[in-house]
Scaffold this active site. Structure first.
Site, PDB file in Angstrom:
ATOM      1  N   HIS A 136       0.851  -1.190   0.000  1.00 55.95           N
ATOM      2  CA  HIS A 136       0.000   0.000   0.000  1.00 55.95           C
ATOM      3  C   HIS A 136       0.885   1.238   0.000  1.00 55.95           C
ATOM      4  O   HIS A 136       1.844   1.324   0.763  1.00 55.95           O
ATOM      5  CB  HIS A 136      -0.896  -0.006   1.244  1.00 55.95           C
ATOM      6  CG  HIS A 136      -1.681   1.254   1.444  1.00 55.95           C
ATOM      7  ND1 HIS A 136      -1.345   2.196   2.393  1.00 55.95           N
ATOM      8  CD2 HIS A 136      -2.782   1.725   0.808  1.00 55.95           C
ATOM      9  CE1 HIS A 136      -2.217   3.187   2.351  1.00 55.95           C
ATOM     10  NE2 HIS A 136      -3.088   2.930   1.391  1.00 55.95           N
ATOM     11  N   HIS A 182       1.837  11.323  -2.745  1.00 57.71           N
ATOM     12  CA  HIS A 182       0.659  11.098  -1.912  1.00 57.71           C
ATOM     13  C   HIS A 182      -0.056  12.443  -1.805  1.00 57.71           C
ATOM     14  O   HIS A 182       0.380  13.329  -1.085  1.00 57.71           O
ATOM     15  CB  HIS A 182       1.056  10.570  -0.536  1.00 57.71           C
ATOM     16  CG  HIS A 182      -0.088   9.953   0.206  1.00 57.71           C
ATOM     17  ND1 HIS A 182      -0.118   9.828   1.569  1.00 57.71           N
ATOM     18  CD2 HIS A 182      -1.247   9.409  -0.239  1.00 57.71           C
ATOM     19  CE1 HIS A 182      -1.239   9.244   1.933  1.00 57.71           C
ATOM     20  NE2 HIS A 182      -1.937   8.975   0.852  1.00 57.71           N
TER      21      HIS A 182
END
Length: 607
Positions: A136, A182
């Site tokens: 992840h 991100h």
């Protein structure tokens, strides 16, 4: 190692008083003496033939041949010479194996480890039939908010056998290029070219089976085309994707065997072009401007309310939710014509978001799909639709990712996903903790290739009279008997004062089962005071209702009278692959890296 070696460790006490602790090296346990005597016919030595019987009948090495045993004898003799024992004996005696020879051999985890080291599962089934080692936010070096993005954690994950790598694709500030980042955090981006080249270079170092790239897509149509060109140029023939004609006829995903040394891409298909520049979604307006809305929740650190499963599942955003509206492999003809064909055509695993109730969303008829749910969504959905989820994952793919509040890159208990058939339980591989140890333990199975065949109990046709419910108490299928004899190697891998400044460590072992709720169990040994070579000789029994989903978790700690007990090693073993008999159990540090010398001697039996 032998039964005569004695060592001393010195520790400085207060007022400069020096005390010596006598530490005697390990000797063969009584159980081993009895077994040795049985197979040696009461004699002091085993012949090669008797050793072969011991390996086959007691150790369960059913496929061992006499030639394999001869090789082990050669290794035993090599160990004997290394221990500086007498080698100038007659030829007949030299091939005879003594009890001490067997004892030394049993501590060699590369020859006598607890599980198989080669691929042993059927790899020809569709991808939906496997648990897959899944990362992840694979590009993050640390926490979810301020750590750097880099190709280095991707490389490390691939070297550990991870098969699913996640990339978040965003436009740069100029909107003319792509970055991996991100979103809406303080992380520093990395070039997608570096990430893709690293996947190409390191993707098949640990395993030949396919690498899946899951993409969180925030790109414009033009940048999607640019990424497609980038991926096809870097990977070349390594990149697998079905032709448009295949997409409309496929009824199951390809197998890991058919995709060896190939890279496949999984993401939501690009949306249709809309006349309006804004659409209303769950009461909120989202600007389109050619940018995908996927995964904005996770990137912004928000998550759908926990009060209803429907909110998160209905949302096109969804933390890490790369879901879409295209059909089988994303090959709906109208969408294929209206969005970037280059980008869309390289997507092998896509998702179709169905409307209606949760049961409707989990329908299994028709087109292949992949869903992406947070741990919170799965937990809530499983309470009322557990059987539907299991049935869905028999044909389709479910990805489960950590909730957005895990900003320190912690992880959830992976069995939350596995016991309902979720193939991609996505983990923060850069994190630490017991949940990550479980993930690492699960994927030591099947030779560490990153794909573990799901047990038949999750693949059988579900009917009202035989529905599998992991929360229900079922009859015990088998009992695992575990005996912990002793530990060895800490004095080689740690400094004399690592655990205690003034004395040798006080080791004890925690052992337990992690699996479906009914099988969970925790036990521990007594504490062995002031000894680098602890001998416990304790046996435990674990009744198991679903041994196929059980993991044996082992942790050694040093008892600290004045505070938190010190970590001294851990491992996690898939119960379904545990070998019988006496076994050497290597231990790992908190990051999951194997210690050079630290190991336990244990025995496993099933009843």
């Amino acid at each position: 190692m032998g039964n005569k070696m004695v060592t001393y460790n010195k520790y400085k006490r207060v007022l400069f008083f020096i005390k010596k602790y006598k530490v005697t090296e390990l000797v063969p346990p009584e159980d081993l003496r009895e077994i040795f005597s049985e197979f040696a016919g009461g004699g002091s030595y085993m012949s090669t033939e008797q050793l072969h019987r011991f390996l086959v009948e007691h150790q369960g090495e059913e496929n061992f041949t006499l030639l394999d045993t001869e090789k082990i004898v050669d290794k035993i003799l090599q160990l004997r010479r290394t221990q500086q024992e007498t080698v100038h004996v007659d030829q007949h005696r030299e091939r005879k194996i003594a009890l001490d020879d067997i004892f030394r051999f049993l501590f060699l985890d590369d020859f006598n480890g607890p599980s198989k080291t080669e691929v042993n599962h059927d790899m020809s089934a569709p991808l939906s039939h496997y648990f897959i080692y899944t990362g992840h936010n694979s590009f993050l070096t640390g926490n979810q908010l301020s750590s750097d993005c880099s190709e280095e954690p991707i490389i490390k994950a691939l070297q550990q056998g991870v098969r699913v790598i996640e990339l978040d694709l965003w436009p740069t500030s100029s909107k003319e290029d792509i970055k991996v980042d991100h979103g809406w955090t303080l992380t520093n981006p990395v070039s997608p070219i570096k990430c893709l080249e690293s996947i190409k270079k390191y993707g098949f170092v640990a395993s030949q089976y396919p690498v899946i790239i899951t993409i969180e897509d925030h790109l414009t149509e033009e940048l999607r085309a640019k990424f497609a060109e980038m991926a096809t140029q870097i990977f070349g023939e390594m990149l697998y994707y079905p032709q448009p004609a295949e997409c409309l006829t496929l009824t199951e995903f390809p197998s890991p065997e058919s995709l060896k040394n190939r890279v496949i891409i999984s993401t939501k298909p690009p949306k249709e072009h809309f006349k309006s520049n804004r659409i209303k979604d769950n009461g909120n307006y989202h600007a389109l401007d050619g940018i995908s809305e996927s995964s904005e929740e996770e990137s912004s650190g928000k998550e759908s309310p926990d009060s209803t499963v429907e909110v998160e599942i209905n949302s096109a955003n969804g933390s890490d939710s790369d879901e879409g509206d295209a059909g089988k492999y994303g090959c709906h003809r109208r969408l294929f014509q209206e969005c970037s064909p280059d980008y869309k055509s390289i997507i092998t695993i896509q998702n179709k978001k169905l409307k209606g109730s949760l049961k409707d969303k989990l329908k299994t008829d028709g087109e292949l799909r992949r869903l992406s749910w947070s741990e919170t969504t799965l937990e809530k959905a499983s309470e009322s639709h557990g059987t539907d989820i299991i049935r869905f994952t028999q044909k389709n793919i479910l990805r489960v990712y950590p909730r957005a509040t895990r900003v320190k890159s912690t992880n959830f208990k992976p069995h939350l996903g596995w016991m309902y058939g979720a193939q991609m339980v996505a983990f923060n591989m850069q994190g630490l903790g017991k949940s990550l140890w479980l993930m690492q333990g699960m994927f030591r199975a099947n030779g560490g290739c990153g794909y573990v065949k799901k047990p038949e109990i999750l693949m059988q046709k579900l009917q009202c009279d035989n529905e599998f419910d992991p929360t229900r108490i079922m009859p015990v299928k088998k009992t695992l008997k575990v005996k912990i004899y002793m530990g060895h190697g800490w004095s080689l891998d740690f400094s004399p004062t690592h655990f205690d400044m003034f004395s040798p460590p006080d080791f004890y072992t925690k052992i337990g089962i992690v699996g479906i709720p009914a099988d969970i169990a925790r036990k521990k040994t007594k504490v062995i005071m002031d000894n680098w070579f602890p001998v416990w000789n304790e046996e435990f029994e674990f009744p198991l209702t679903v041994p196929e989903l059980a993991l044996l978790q082992i942790q050694v700690r040093d008892k600290d009278q004045g505070g938190k007990d010190d970590f001294a090693g851990q491992t996690c073993l898939p119960v379904s692959e545990i070998k019988l008999g006496f076994r050497s159990i290597p231990l790992y540090n908190e990051k999951g890296e194997q210690f050079k010398s630290v190991k336990l001697l244990m025995r496993f039996q099933f009843e």
